[in-house]
Design a protein around this motif. Structure first.
Motif, PDB file in Angstrom:
ATOM      1  N   UNK A   1       0.842  -1.198   0.000  1.00 43.58           N
ATOM      2  CA  UNK A   1       0.000   0.000   0.000  1.00 43.58           C
ATOM      3  C   UNK A   1       0.876   1.246   0.000  1.00 43.58           C
ATOM      4  N   UNK A   2       1.963   1.216   0.783  1.00 41.87           N
ATOM      5  CA  UNK A   2       2.901   2.345   0.783  1.00 41.87           C
ATOM      6  C   UNK A   2       3.484   2.564  -0.606  1.00 41.87           C
ATOM      7  N   UNK A   3       3.805   1.473  -1.283  1.00 38.73           N
ATOM      8  CA  UNK A   3       4.342   1.579  -2.653  1.00 38.73           C
ATOM      9  C   UNK A   3       3.302   2.175  -3.596  1.00 38.73           C
ATOM     10  N   UNK A   4       2.056   1.748  -3.449  1.00 39.22           N
ATOM     11  CA  UNK A   4       0.997   2.306  -4.303  1.00 39.22           C
ATOM     12  C   UNK A   4       0.874   3.814  -4.093  1.00 39.22           C
ATOM     13  N   UNK A   5       0.921   4.235  -2.859  1.00 41.60           N
ATOM     14  CA  UNK A   5       0.785   5.679  -2.585  1.00 41.60           C
ATOM     15  C   UNK A   5       1.915   6.466  -3.240  1.00 41.60           C
ATOM     16  N   UNK A   6       3.116   5.889  -3.220  1.00 43.63           N
ATOM     17  CA  UNK A   6       4.273   6.593  -3.779  1.00 43.63           C
ATOM     18  C   UNK A   6       4.288   6.529  -5.301  1.00 43.63           C
ATOM     19  N   UNK A   7       3.863   5.392  -5.866  1.00 46.31           N
ATOM     20  CA  UNK A   7       4.028   5.174  -7.300  1.00 46.31           C
ATOM     21  C   UNK A   7       2.874   5.743  -8.116  1.00 46.31           C
ATOM     22  N   UNK A   8       1.652   5.712  -7.572  1.00 45.01           N
ATOM     23  CA  UNK A   8       0.476   6.104  -8.356  1.00 45.01           C
ATOM     24  C   UNK A   8      -0.076   7.435  -7.835  1.00 45.01           C
ATOM     25  N   UNK A   9      -0.060   8.392  -8.710  1.00 49.40           N
ATOM     26  CA  UNK A   9      -0.506   9.732  -8.295  1.00 49.40           C
ATOM     27  C   UNK A   9      -2.008   9.803  -8.053  1.00 49.40           C
ATOM     28  N   UNK A  10      -2.771   8.866  -8.639  1.00 48.05           N
ATOM     29  CA  UNK A  10      -4.223   8.915  -8.467  1.00 48.05           C
ATOM     30  C   UNK A  10      -4.700   8.114  -7.262  1.00 48.05           C
ATOM     31  N   UNK A  11      -3.773   7.582  -6.444  1.00 49.60           N
ATOM     32  CA  UNK A  11      -4.196   6.872  -5.237  1.00 49.60           C
ATOM     33  C   UNK A  11      -4.892   7.866  -4.308  1.00 49.60           C
TER      34      UNK A  11
END
Length: 678
Positions: free
Chosen positions: A22-32
């Protein structure tokens, strides 16, 4: 409406991933979705936006149906915290019923529509009149339907979520789905409808209506009628709404808040459970009196299925009047079958052992003086057990006692005189002595040999047909020319997103057994190329919510105690640590069959005897085959597997046949006429 919030840990559990993902998603995807502002002590995210993002991106391991259901659940949970679980379920159940009657989305103010469709307030009017936040109900209903496809399934989802929403009393007397499935099979409503063309079903303690709705759903409703009684008027209205949602016309059912009595006019089928009482206050005589009252309602040929406490229905009785009453019921010939059920059939009351009685007024004359006894207390009530027990009961009811009849697989047909009714002994099938078991096996052995020989003949003929259709095996193998393909490690494949790693999970040995719904694949299963360990789906959901099941085609790998690879063709399995897995990305040239085969030949995965640390899966290297080469290799492997399966089937049958023949000759129970004139 107040938005439901989720922490990163809750998002990981929902998506079936680890929290760092989830931390990776927040960092990698701007639309999170961004966290909501406020001093919460940790980042909190709007649940609706998170679920919508997971559905849109397809990330995580949760399937879309689960995500949609969870989105509905988070919205319902926020509503229930403000207004209470009981009020939430009652109001939304009424709104779903109105949505079903209207056949279209509800207006912003559903009350005028409710007054028009339920003018006498038999189903839903006063629930919607007292509903909090009436303008938001239509939106909640549409979200539920989006997650469960229609009002009927939405209502079932709503009722099954009663514990999470804060109304545990609703499902306190609910039975497990497997127990309901057994009752549905034994009731055999389709056959009764074909035979009698009309059927009246009654339930004297309908509770939340789980038994009734299970019996009437997916049936020919034109010739069904339902009569029921419940504890109070609120539950009566809830059951009425469920029957409406099950598409039973309102003039074909009558649900009252009183006791089942003579006004129910000899129903064709009674399906009910005895009211729960704590062990300290339980009265066996009162339970048996209720069973007798149910029996008195049965006309000739009519049937009742009763679930009640095992202490009253099957255990040894120490109360004299209760013993006499049970003896009288059994001696009357109305009791056809008695089944002791496994523990936990009441999920809310795991310490409440239960049993099932099947009553029939004037059964077949060939059942006179006998009863079918089955003890399922030591079995997992899975699909196989349900089918076997139901088949035993239905054949016993149809055939009665025959010397050449069906031999029950889950019980015994016992003469009443052998039950010692006067002393109120426990009603359990007598366990046959070892001599009896050996005698039965010896008598069955020639038939078993004949069955295996027939299956072996079928397997040989299938191999012959396959050979005629496909010809001799020709792989077209030839010397390769040109540059050898470069090698890639699993780490490189993962970095390039060609494969995704799957983690293994530490499991409690007590939660794994020989029966269940999900295969368990650990190091032993990978090295042995088969799995005989299973886990129950309810245990998995309760104890391991973070576990993501495999998908068909996932490759399970272990390097402890040595390197091994297993292709999980069926999927829906649990990977047990230290095993792990690999999943090929969509569109990649590699196929699961090719990846498993190439990993099995990896040269750098052997462990030296003196090595302190074994090889890592991510260090395994395989050739980077072109798409056309991978496809040709996959085709060759497929054809090899087809022939291998045909030969393995014959080898297994030959081994079984050998064991039966040798064992029969060894114990003197078998001979053979091969080579004689007979």
């Amino acid at each position: 409406m107040e938005a439901e919030l989720m922490s990163q840990r809750e998002i990981a559990q929902l998506a079936r991933v680890r929290k760092p993902a989830v931390t990776t998603w927040r960092r990698r995807y701007s639309d999170f979705p961004a966290p909501v502002p406020g001093n919460h002590g940790q980042p909190l995210f709007p649940a609706e936006a998170v679920v919508a993002w997971l559905l849109r991106t397809g990330l995580g391991h949760a399937d879309p149906d689960t995500l949609r259901a969870e989105r509905s659940m988070h919205t319902l949970a926020a509503y229930a915290r403000r207004h209470g679980g009981r009020r939430t379920i009652v109001v939304l159940g009424a709104a779903l019923c109105l949505r079903h009657l209207a056949g279209q989305a509800l207006p912003a103010d559903p009350l005028p529509l409710a007054r028009r469709l339920d003018p006498e307030d038999e189903f839903l009017l006063h629930e919607l009149a007292d509903a909090p936040e009436p303008t938001g109900i239509a939106q909640l209903v549409e979200q539920l339907i989006e997650g469960a496809f229609d009002p009927w399934h939405s209502c079932q989802f709503l009722l099954s979520s009663a514990n999470r929403l804060g109304w545990p009393e609703l499902t306190a007397d609910a039975l497990t789905p497997e127990t309901v499935a057994l009752i549905r099979r034994v009731a055999d409503v389709p056959t009764r409808l074909r035979t009698h063309h009309a059927l009246t079903i009654a339930d004297g303690n309908a509770g939340a209506g789980d038994l009734l709705t299970a019996l009437v759903s997916d049936q020919d409703r034109d010739n069904l009628r339902v009569n029921a009684s419940v504890a109070d008027e609120e539950f009566a209205r809830l059951v009425r709404r469920q029957l409406l949602l099950a598409k039973l016309p309102e003039f074909q059912f009558d649900v009252r808040a009183d006791e089942l009595n003579e006004e129910f006019a000899e129903p064709d089928l009674i399906v009910t459970r005895l009211p729960y009482q704590a062990a300290e206050s339980r009265d066996s005589l009162a339970d048996l009196n209720r069973v007798e009252a149910i029996a008195d309602l049965l006309g000739p040929g009519r049937t009742a299925i009763v679930v009640g406490p095992a202490s009253s229905l099957v255990d040894q009785l120490r109360d004299g009047p209760a013993a006499l009453r049970r003896s009288a019921l059994l001696s009357s010939g109305i009791v056809e079958a008695i089944v002791q059920l496994p523990g936990g059939v009441y999920p809310a009351r795991p310490g409440h052992p239960a049993a099932l009685w099947l009553l029939t007024r004037d059964p077949l004359p060939t059942t006179k003086g006998r009863v079918l006894l089955a003890d399922l207390s030591g079995h997992a009530l899975d699909q196989s057990t349900v089918e076997s027990a139901a088949e035993d009961i239905l054949l016993w009811r149809a055939e009665g006692h025959r010397s050449d009849g069906h031999d029950p697989r889950t019980g015994r047909i016992v003469p009443l005189e052998s039950l010692d009714l006067r002393r109120a002994a426990a009603l359990r099938p007598p366990g046959p002595a070892s001599v009896t078991l050996r005698a039965r096996l010896a008598a069955d052995r020639p038939a078993l040999v004949g069955e295996v020989e027939g299956r072996l003949t079928d397997a040989e003929q299938e191999a012959v047909r396959y050979g005629k259709e496909n010809g001799f095996l020709n792989t077209g193998a030839a010397q390769r020319e040109g540059i050898r393909p470069k090698e890639l490690s699993c780490e490189a494949l993962r970095t390039a997103r060609r494969v995704r790693s799957l983690t293994g999970h530490r499991l409690n040995p007590e939660h794994v057994g020989p029966r269940g719904h999900h295969r368990v694949i650990g190091a032993a299963e990978v090295l042995g190329q088969s799995s005989k360990r299973w886990m129950d789906r309810l245990t998995l959901a309760a104890q391991y919510p973070q576990v993501a099941l495999t998908e068909p085609g996932d490759v399970v790998v272990t390097s402890v105690p040595r390197f091994g690879v297993l292709l999980d063709d069926d999927g829906f399995s649990v990977i047990e640590f230290p095993a792990s897995g690999l999943r090929i990305s969509s569109g990649d040239p590699l196929t699961p069959r090719v990846l498993a085969a190439l990993l099995g030949t990896a040269r750098n995965m052997a462990r030296s005897p003196g090595a302190v640390r074994g090889p890592r899966l991510m260090d395994a290297t395989i050739p980077d085959l072109a798409r056309d080469e991978a496809a040709r290799l996959d085709d060759v492997l497929r054809r090899l597997e087809e022939r291998e399966h045909l030969l393995q089937r014959q080898a297994d049958l030959l081994a079984t046949l050998r064991e039966l023949i040798v064992t029969g000759f060894a114990d003197g129970s078998l001979t053979t006429l091969y080579g004689t004139n007979s």
